[in-house]
Design a protein around this motif. Structure first.
Motif, PDB file in Angstrom:
ATOM      1  N   GLU A 112       0.848  -1.198   0.000  1.00 28.15           N
ATOM      2  CA  GLU A 112       0.000   0.000   0.000  1.00 28.15           C
ATOM      3  C   GLU A 112       0.876   1.239   0.000  1.00 28.15           C
ATOM      4  O   GLU A 112       1.881   1.313   0.717  1.00 28.15           O
ATOM      5  CB  GLU A 112      -0.933   0.033   1.213  1.00 28.15           C
ATOM      6  CG  GLU A 112      -1.973   1.140   1.078  1.00 28.15           C
ATOM      7  CD  GLU A 112      -2.724   1.461   2.354  1.00 28.15           C
ATOM      8  OE1 GLU A 112      -3.780   2.108   2.259  1.00 28.15           O
ATOM      9  OE2 GLU A 112      -2.245   1.097   3.448  1.00 28.15           O
ATOM     10  N   LEU A 113       0.475   2.230  -0.810  1.00 28.32           N
ATOM     11  CA  LEU A 113       1.191   3.495  -0.895  1.00 28.32           C
ATOM     12  C   LEU A 113       0.548   4.523   0.032  1.00 28.32           C
ATOM     13  O   LEU A 113      -0.527   4.297   0.594  1.00 28.32           O
ATOM     14  CB  LEU A 113       1.192   3.989  -2.340  1.00 28.32           C
ATOM     15  CG  LEU A 113       1.764   3.011  -3.376  1.00 28.32           C
ATOM     16  CD1 LEU A 113       1.675   3.596  -4.777  1.00 28.32           C
ATOM     17  CD2 LEU A 113       3.216   2.656  -3.033  1.00 28.32           C
ATOM     18  N   GLY A 114       1.179   5.675   0.143  1.00 31.74           N
ATOM     19  CA  GLY A 114       0.716   6.682   1.073  1.00 31.74           C
ATOM     20  C   GLY A 114      -0.618   7.300   0.723  1.00 31.74           C
ATOM     21  O   GLY A 114      -1.265   7.897   1.580  1.00 31.74           O
ATOM     22  N   ASN A 115      -1.048   7.174  -0.525  1.00 33.77           N
ATOM     23  CA  ASN A 115      -2.359   7.715  -0.899  1.00 33.77           C
ATOM     24  C   ASN A 115      -3.446   6.644  -0.873  1.00 33.77           C
ATOM     25  O   ASN A 115      -4.572   6.897  -1.307  1.00 33.77           O
ATOM     26  CB  ASN A 115      -2.300   8.368  -2.280  1.00 33.77           C
ATOM     27  CG  ASN A 115      -2.062   7.356  -3.396  1.00 33.77           C
ATOM     28  OD1 ASN A 115      -1.719   6.204  -3.130  1.00 33.77           O
ATOM     29  ND2 ASN A 115      -2.245   7.781  -4.634  1.00 33.77           N
ATOM     30  N   GLY A 116      -3.115   5.454  -0.366  1.00 34.29           N
ATOM     31  CA  GLY A 116      -4.096   4.378  -0.292  1.00 34.29           C
ATOM     32  C   GLY A 116      -4.114   3.469  -1.499  1.00 34.29           C
ATOM     33  O   GLY A 116      -4.779   2.428  -1.478  1.00 34.29           O
TER      34      GLY A 116
ATOM     35  N   GLN B 289       9.703   6.333   3.380  1.00 35.51           N
ATOM     36  CA  GLN B 289       8.905   7.469   3.818  1.00 35.51           C
ATOM     37  C   GLN B 289       9.010   8.689   2.920  1.00 35.51           C
ATOM     38  O   GLN B 289       8.555   9.780   3.283  1.00 35.51           O
ATOM     39  CB  GLN B 289       9.232   7.833   5.266  1.00 35.51           C
ATOM     40  CG  GLN B 289      10.654   8.062   5.559  1.00 35.51           C
ATOM     41  CD  GLN B 289      10.860   8.212   7.068  1.00 35.51           C
ATOM     42  OE1 GLN B 289       9.948   8.055   7.866  1.00 35.51           O
ATOM     43  NE2 GLN B 289      12.066   8.529   7.451  1.00 35.51           N
ATOM     44  N   ASP B 290       9.542   8.522   1.720  1.00 32.96           N
ATOM     45  CA  ASP B 290       9.395   9.545   0.689  1.00 32.96           C
ATOM     46  C   ASP B 290       8.610   9.017  -0.502  1.00 32.96           C
ATOM     47  O   ASP B 290       8.546   9.661  -1.541  1.00 32.96           O
ATOM     48  CB  ASP B 290      10.756  10.067   0.233  1.00 32.96           C
ATOM     49  CG  ASP B 290      11.587   9.014  -0.479  1.00 32.96           C
ATOM     50  OD1 ASP B 290      11.167   7.835  -0.509  1.00 32.96           O
ATOM     51  OD2 ASP B 290      12.660   9.354  -1.005  1.00 32.96           O
ATOM     52  N   GLY B 291       7.995   7.830  -0.358  1.00 35.41           N
ATOM     53  CA  GLY B 291       7.134   7.287  -1.398  1.00 35.41           C
ATOM     54  C   GLY B 291       7.812   6.328  -2.336  1.00 35.41           C
ATOM     55  O   GLY B 291       7.137   5.672  -3.136  1.00 35.41           O
ATOM     56  N   ARG B 292       9.152   6.227  -2.264  1.00 34.64           N
ATOM     57  CA  ARG B 292       9.842   5.233  -3.078  1.00 34.64           C
ATOM     58  C   ARG B 292       9.679   3.847  -2.456  1.00 34.64           C
ATOM     59  O   ARG B 292       9.220   3.711  -1.333  1.00 34.64           O
ATOM     60  CB  ARG B 292      11.319   5.588  -3.222  1.00 34.64           C
ATOM     61  CG  ARG B 292      11.573   6.813  -4.092  1.00 34.64           C
ATOM     62  CD  ARG B 292      13.041   7.169  -4.178  1.00 34.64           C
ATOM     63  NE  ARG B 292      13.544   7.705  -2.920  1.00 34.64           N
ATOM     64  CZ  ARG B 292      14.809   8.032  -2.693  1.00 34.64           C
ATOM     65  NH1 ARG B 292      15.724   7.841  -3.641  1.00 34.64           N
ATOM     66  NH2 ARG B 292      15.185   8.530  -1.517  1.00 34.64           N
ATOM     67  N   LEU B 293      10.068   2.829  -3.200  1.00 35.25           N
ATOM     68  CA  LEU B 293       9.958   1.452  -2.736  1.00 35.25           C
ATOM     69  C   LEU B 293      11.351   0.842  -2.620  1.00 35.25           C
ATOM     70  O   LEU B 293      12.185   0.991  -3.519  1.00 35.25           O
ATOM     71  CB  LEU B 293       9.119   0.618  -3.706  1.00 35.25           C
ATOM     72  CG  LEU B 293       7.636   0.983  -3.792  1.00 35.25           C
ATOM     73  CD1 LEU B 293       6.998   0.287  -4.980  1.00 35.25           C
ATOM     74  CD2 LEU B 293       6.904   0.619  -2.516  1.00 35.25           C
TER      75      LEU B 293
ATOM     76  N   PRO C 191       1.759  10.375   5.214  1.00 38.30           N
ATOM     77  CA  PRO C 191       1.114   9.087   4.929  1.00 38.30           C
ATOM     78  C   PRO C 191       2.056   8.046   4.332  1.00 38.30           C
ATOM     79  O   PRO C 191       1.721   6.861   4.321  1.00 38.30           O
ATOM     80  CB  PRO C 191      -0.006   9.458   3.958  1.00 38.30           C
ATOM     81  CG  PRO C 191       0.430  10.740   3.338  1.00 38.30           C
ATOM     82  CD  PRO C 191       1.235  11.457   4.359  1.00 38.30           C
ATOM     83  N   ASP C 192       3.224   8.461   3.848  1.00 37.50           N
ATOM     84  CA  ASP C 192       4.190   7.467   3.384  1.00 37.50           C
ATOM     85  C   ASP C 192       4.855   6.754   4.559  1.00 37.50           C
ATOM     86  O   ASP C 192       5.360   5.648   4.408  1.00 37.50           O
ATOM     87  CB  ASP C 192       5.273   8.123   2.519  1.00 37.50           C
ATOM     88  CG  ASP C 192       4.737   8.585   1.175  1.00 37.50           C
ATOM     89  OD1 ASP C 192       3.775   7.976   0.676  1.00 37.50           O
ATOM     90  OD2 ASP C 192       5.270   9.574   0.632  1.00 37.50           O
TER      91      ASP C 192
END
Length: 799
Positions: free
Chosen positions: A332-336, A387-391, A661-662
């Motif tokens: 799951e990503l930070g935007n759901g 926590q910056d949205g990368r994987l 959210p990340d």
């Protein structure tokens, strides 16, 4: 702030742990802040013992102003334009000014402030005796205030090796923050006396209990639901008979009364992917379309996808994915949204198609709306949200070798680039290792442990690796080896020797901030290992604890329950049998006397950047959110432990919720409160709301750059293609022998000679029973008599 000190993206709030929930204690010394009211002048236009700091693209001013809370001076930091970054006045990083702190101690911080921006936070740095000054964490968001307002917060326990800290207020949105009268006092930490309620050994190592009621289904997928129950998904349960009969099952286990409810299941979800959605439903993707055929195709994945509703305990179908994915990842990503990679397609080849579930549209997006690298990430690749949205692909996977290259990588979805990350030891022997984002998630450290290789089938290993993703150029470094236990090689348990470790590892985040590793096997679906230990991120050390008495190898799971215990289920050795026994682990922290209690949660609906109040019945040391499990095949990349900074007023505790959210993707979480002795409360369920709550923010989350100087090889998207060729023996099983549920290894363990007699003796020792030869081929030489029966009397007579 200099870039070398800003090596982590952390959110405005919710980025710390270990805040003792008691009324402020008398300081053990006077105020530790030098020149707390800015009255003494210094150099560079700043007061004595204060310095300018910050980073990023913004326009700013620092000024000493007369509008003070007391005395004649206050500090004002103003941003008039911001693209990114922040500015802050910090206590000077020097031995003369930075307060001395003690490892393991906590400190009450306080200040008076006014703000014209909602984007201001208390930020901490720490001095490590070896690594020097480095960013530590953000503790608390400051509410906007036109008049002088008091802000207090308690630090986490100071990490080992830290001798000084510095702190101040960061401004990361346009506007100003004016501050005055800083205070810092050491807290006296009363630790409640431990009252052992078990035997001395149990209080040191915990205890396992095998439940009297067996799991009624052959489940290999375990999901802890928002109501505290557990969804156990079996599908066919890796049973050819169930598959042929269309008998697909799941069960819902209720820990409160120990009962199971068998749930009709619409498709064979054996080896599907699954993830908790932001509303608490469970998204299940793909599964088994067909079992392999000797000399023909291998496993096949289908495109179907379903959602399980905990309220009705039913499945409903979604739109199809773009490709088949047997053994897919799910993050799951930070935007759901949910992103998924890997697995096997409908034609048994490897899927190179990335899939994205849209939370806004509640469907899988069409192919043209999803960024594609056309890379084959393998089976159940562990993709952990940074926590910056990368994987971060940790290198943990299932079956055979890992991806080409260094074995781990950082994938930037927006840029659609993949950067190799070095350091993972023996990357091609990490099959069914476990990877976990260590507590707290704010530290951005990942532990990868164990693993083997079903293709060559060596002894599974003891290796562990740890990576700090806050570093400018993250690199795995070797961690301590997994402790050894006993292994059952078919003649009873014997002590492990040499470098023997385990694959099929389960890693479980515990509410005391440690990690339980349990279960495993020495070889491909054989030779169970009986060993468990607790890893402490603070010391990077394992502490051996009681071992699960049940075998927990292939298709086993272990996961945290809301009451703080750990449940373990499953085991599917190569002879096709199944272990229906369920074990419960009671950690030592539950045998130390009375537990703290969260007596009320004012609001169970939480939003990012908010402050939420709870009440407790007695002093505790920290609070955190733990994301409930959705685990299979040693893999749960969404598992995370998020610390909550606290402000304390007696039994009333205000929790500062992260605005990033990340760091804590939207969804339902278990909220634990933990006392100074590490004893947790029973969890309360809270719902962290999705991305829409951030729409009113005047600035993006407080972002510190990290992993921003990567030196590994960068891969752009490859040439568009349809699939990756994968051998039919991808699961390490030779399908020329026995039924589909039986796994005769393509490679036998070391020590088994390449003779009919030796191989047949190993199969007999592992209870394979009668093995029919499928077709005319006999690649392992188990039927030299060619009578269609492997390891028969005539075969052994011809040896």
């Amino acid at each position: 702030m200099r870039p070398s000190r800003t090596t982590s993206l952390l959110a405005v709030a919710g980025l710390a742990a270990g805040l003792l929930l008691v009324a402020p204690q008398p300081a053990s010394a006077a105020n530790l802040v030098t020149n707390p009211g800015f009255e003494t002048a210094g150099t560079d236009g700043m007061p004595h013992c204060w310095e300018k700091s910050g980073w990023g693209d913004n326009d700013f001013t620092f000024a000493t102003v007369a509008d003070s809370h007391s005395g004649t001076k206050a500090m004002q930091v103003t941003l008039t334009r911001r693209a990114d970054g922040d500015r802050k006045a910090l206590i000077t990083e020097s031995t003369a000014c930075a307060p001395v702190v003690g490892a393991g101690k906590q400190y009450d911080l306080g200040l008076w402030y006014k703000t014209t921006t909602p984007d201001a936070a208390i930020t901490l740095f720490r001095h490590d005796a070896t690594a020097g000054w480095q960013y530590w964490t953000d503790l608390k968001t400051l509410d906007m205030a036109a008049g002088w307002t008091r802000a207090t917060v308690r630090t986490p326990a100071v990490p080992a090796g830290t001798d000084r800290i510095t702190w101040g207020v960061s401004v990361y949105g346009t506007g100003s923050a004016t501050t005055d009268d800083y205070t810092m006092e050491q807290v006296s930490d009363p630790v409640p006396p431990a009252e052992c309620t078990g035997t001395a050994k149990e209080c040191a190592d915990g205890r396992w209990t095998v439940l009297p009621t067996q799991n009624p289904v052959r489940s290999m997928h375990s999901v802890v639901l928002r109501n505290g129950k557990v969804l156990l998904i079996a599908g066919s349960g890796n049973s050819e008979e169930n598959f042929a009969a269309g008998t697909f099952t799941s069960a819902v286990y209720d820990p409160a009364n120990g009962t199971y409810e068998v749930i009709p299941t619409p498709k064979d979800m054996f080896c599907a992917g699954h993830v908790q959605l932001s509303d608490g439903r469970v998204l299940v993707m793909s599964g088994n379309k067909a079992f392999p055929v000797a000399g023909g195709h291998g496993y096949e994945g289908y495109k179907d996808s379903y959602v399980f509703d905990p309220d009705t305990e039913t499945y409903s179908k979604t739109n199809d994915m773009n490709d088949g994915h047997w053994y897919p990842s799910a993050t799951e990503l930070g935007n759901g949204d949910v992103i998924s990679f890997g697995g096997l397609r409908e034609d048994s080849t490897g899927s190179v198609t990335a899939e994205r579930w849209s939370a806004a549209e509640q469907k899988w997006l069409p192919l043209w709306q999803v960024n594609q690298t056309w890379s084959y990430w393998g089976l159940y690749p562990s993709m952990i949200l940074m926590q910056d949205g990368r994987l971060f692909y940790s290198g943990s996977h299932v079956f055979g070798n890992g991806t080409p290259g260094t074995g781990s990588a950082i994938y930037d979805y927006d840029a659609n680039t993949t950067t190799a990350v070095p350091g993972l030891q023996n990357k091609d022997e990490r099959d069914q290792s476990a990877s976990v984002l260590l507590p707290p998630a704010q530290d951005q450290k990942v532990l990868t442990l164990g693993g083997g290789n079903i293709d060559s089938n060596p002894d599974a290993g003891r290796l562990t690796d740890i990576i700090d993703l806050k570093a400018a150029d993250p690199v795995y470094t070797a961690g301590p080896p997994i402790p050894q236990g006993t292994v059952d090689l078919g003649d009873g348990k014997v002590a492990q020797t040499g470098d023997q470790g385990k694959m099929y590892v389960s890693a479980v985040l515990l509410p005391d901030g440690k990690v339980l590793e349990t279960g495993g096997g020495l070889h491909n679906r054989a030779d169970p290992v009986f060993e468990a230990s607790v890893f402490d991120p603070a010391t990077s050390a394992f502490d051996p604890v009681a071992a699960d008495p049940e075998a927990r190898g292939y298709h086993s799971s272990a996961f945290l329950l809301p009451d703080g215990r750990v449940m373990a289920t499953g085991d599917n050795p190569g002879n096709g049998t199944w272990n229906h026994n369920v074990s419960i682990y009671t950690p030592p922290y539950l045998l130390k006397g009375t537990r703290p209690t969260i007596t009320s949660v004012i609001d169970s609906e939480w939003v990012y950047g908010d402050t939420q109040r709870i009440t407790v019945d007695r002093p505790i040391a920290k609070a955190e959110l733990i994301r409930p499990a959705a685990v299979t095949h040693s893999s749960d990349p969404n598992q995370r432990f998020v610390d909550l900074p606290l402000s304390v007023d007696g039994d009333n505790v205000d929790l500062n919720v992260t605005s990033n959210p990340d760091l804590a993707p939207p969804g339902w979480y278990m909220l634990f409160a933990v006392d100074a002795g590490g004893v947790p409360s029973v969890a309360q369920w809270v719902h962290l709301q999705g991305p829409s709550v951030l729409a009113a923010d005047t600035a993006s989350a407080h972002v510190h750059s990290f992993a921003d100087s990567l030196e590994g090889k960068v891969a752009e998207p490859g040439r568009k293609r349809s699939s990756q060729k994968v051998g039919s023996a991808v699961s390490g099983c030779d399908r020329h022998y026995g039924g589909v549920g039986v796994c005769v290894p393509t490679a036998f363990p070391d020590g088994v000679k390449r003779t009919t007699a030796s191989r047949c003796a190993w199969l007999k020792k592992n209870d394979y029973g009668r093995l029919k030869v499928n077709g005319k081929d006999d690649p392992l030489g188990l039927d030299p008599s060619r009578d269609g029966l492997a390891c028969g009397a005539r075969d052994l007579a011809r040896r």
